[in-house]
Enzyme design. Structure first.
Site, PDB file in Angstrom:
ATOM      1  N   GLY A  99      92.750  16.427  87.378  1.00 23.97           N
ATOM      2  CA  GLY A  99      91.589  17.283  87.634  1.00 23.97           C
ATOM      3  C   GLY A  99      90.825  17.635  86.379  1.00 23.97           C
ATOM      4  O   GLY A  99      89.589  17.722  86.381  1.00 23.97           O
ATOM      5  N   CYS A 100      91.542  17.828  85.289  1.00 23.66           N
ATOM      6  CA  CYS A 100      90.913  18.205  84.021  1.00 23.66           C
ATOM      7  C   CYS A 100      90.158  17.025  83.413  1.00 23.66           C
ATOM      8  O   CYS A 100      89.051  17.179  82.900  1.00 23.66           O
ATOM      9  CB  CYS A 100      91.969  18.695  83.035  1.00 23.66           C
ATOM     10  SG  CYS A 100      92.926  20.108  83.614  1.00 23.66           S
ATOM     11  N   SER A 101      90.776  15.843  83.464  1.00 25.01           N
ATOM     12  CA  SER A 101      90.206  14.663  82.802  1.00 25.01           C
ATOM     13  C   SER A 101      89.130  13.962  83.619  1.00 25.01           C
ATOM     14  O   SER A 101      88.195  13.397  83.057  1.00 25.01           O
ATOM     15  CB  SER A 101      91.317  13.648  82.489  1.00 25.01           C
ATOM     16  OG  SER A 101      92.203  14.167  81.535  1.00 25.01           O
ATOM     17  N   SER A 105      95.543  15.718  82.421  1.00 28.10           N
ATOM     18  CA  SER A 105      95.871  15.865  83.844  1.00 28.10           C
ATOM     19  C   SER A 105      94.661  15.413  84.675  1.00 28.10           C
ATOM     20  O   SER A 105      93.521  15.460  84.209  1.00 28.10           O
ATOM     21  CB  SER A 105      96.262  17.305  84.169  1.00 28.10           C
ATOM     22  OG  SER A 105      95.200  18.183  83.880  1.00 28.10           O
TER      23      SER A 105
END
Length: 196
Positions: A82-84, A80
């Site tokens: 924001g995570c990546s 996703s």
């Protein structure tokens, strides 16, 4: 007004006691109610098996973090944005700074299957210092009471975005995003500041 607030707090506490339930632990001074399962300072990590890369490689964070200082980072989903792009790379890129503050390893936990988490770890360049683990059933996240309904975006319940500082198996500080998904209070620079 303050007297009314204290009366309300006392009434709620009395009602909870009469029910014989610990479901509402009242902090009268701060007027907060703590959910009994919400991870709090002093709590032990739940003893739940997670997977690393493939389902057969099992990791139990309660055992892995039983001695020493660690970080456990919860993220809504592998791959996703924001995570990546921000959250996990922040920890990978600054691991040496965390290590200088005594952190032995960083564990990233997402409610994904082991194959997806394994592919994501490779794409991000995670290594033995920053390990990405799959909470495929969501049981670890549920026991921390850090899951939320993400069906609109991911199709099922996922993990709130958080960071936990663990010392000898116990939570010594928590950083949980108020809206579950932003990268603010749980971002690597914010957690690093706490470890001064």
């Amino acid at each position: 007004m303050l007297a009314n607030a204290f009366r309300r707090a006392a009434t709620m506490q009395s009602a909870a006691s009469m029910r014989g339930s610990a479901s509402a632990i009242r902090n009268v001074r701060n007027f907060r109610v703590h959910h009994p399962r919400l991870v709090n300072v002093g709590d032990l990590l739940p003893s739940v098996d997670l997977q690393e890369g493939v389902p057969s490689v099992v990791v139990n964070l309660a055992k892995e973090t039983s001695q020493g200082k660690y970080l456990v980072i919860g993220v809504p989903g592998a791959f996703s944005p924001g995570c990546s792009a921000e959250h996990v790379p922040g920890y990978i890129n600054s691991f040496s700074q965390f290590h200088d503050k005594g952190v032995e390893k960083i564990f990233i936990v997402s409610v994904n299957d082991a194959f997806v988490s394994g592919a994501w770890a490779k794409e991000l360049g995670a290594n033995n210092n920053v390990r990405i683990l799959a909470d495929s059933t969501g049981d670890f996240t549920d026991q921390l009471d850090l899951s939320f309904d993400a069906s609109k975006f991911f199709g099922n319940a996922r993990s709130k975005r958080y960071a936990l500082i663990i010392q000898d198996g116990k939570v010594v500080e928590q950083f949980v995003e108020p809206d579950a998904v932003s990268v603010k209070v749980s971002a690597a620079p914010e957690v690093l500041k706490y470890l001064k």
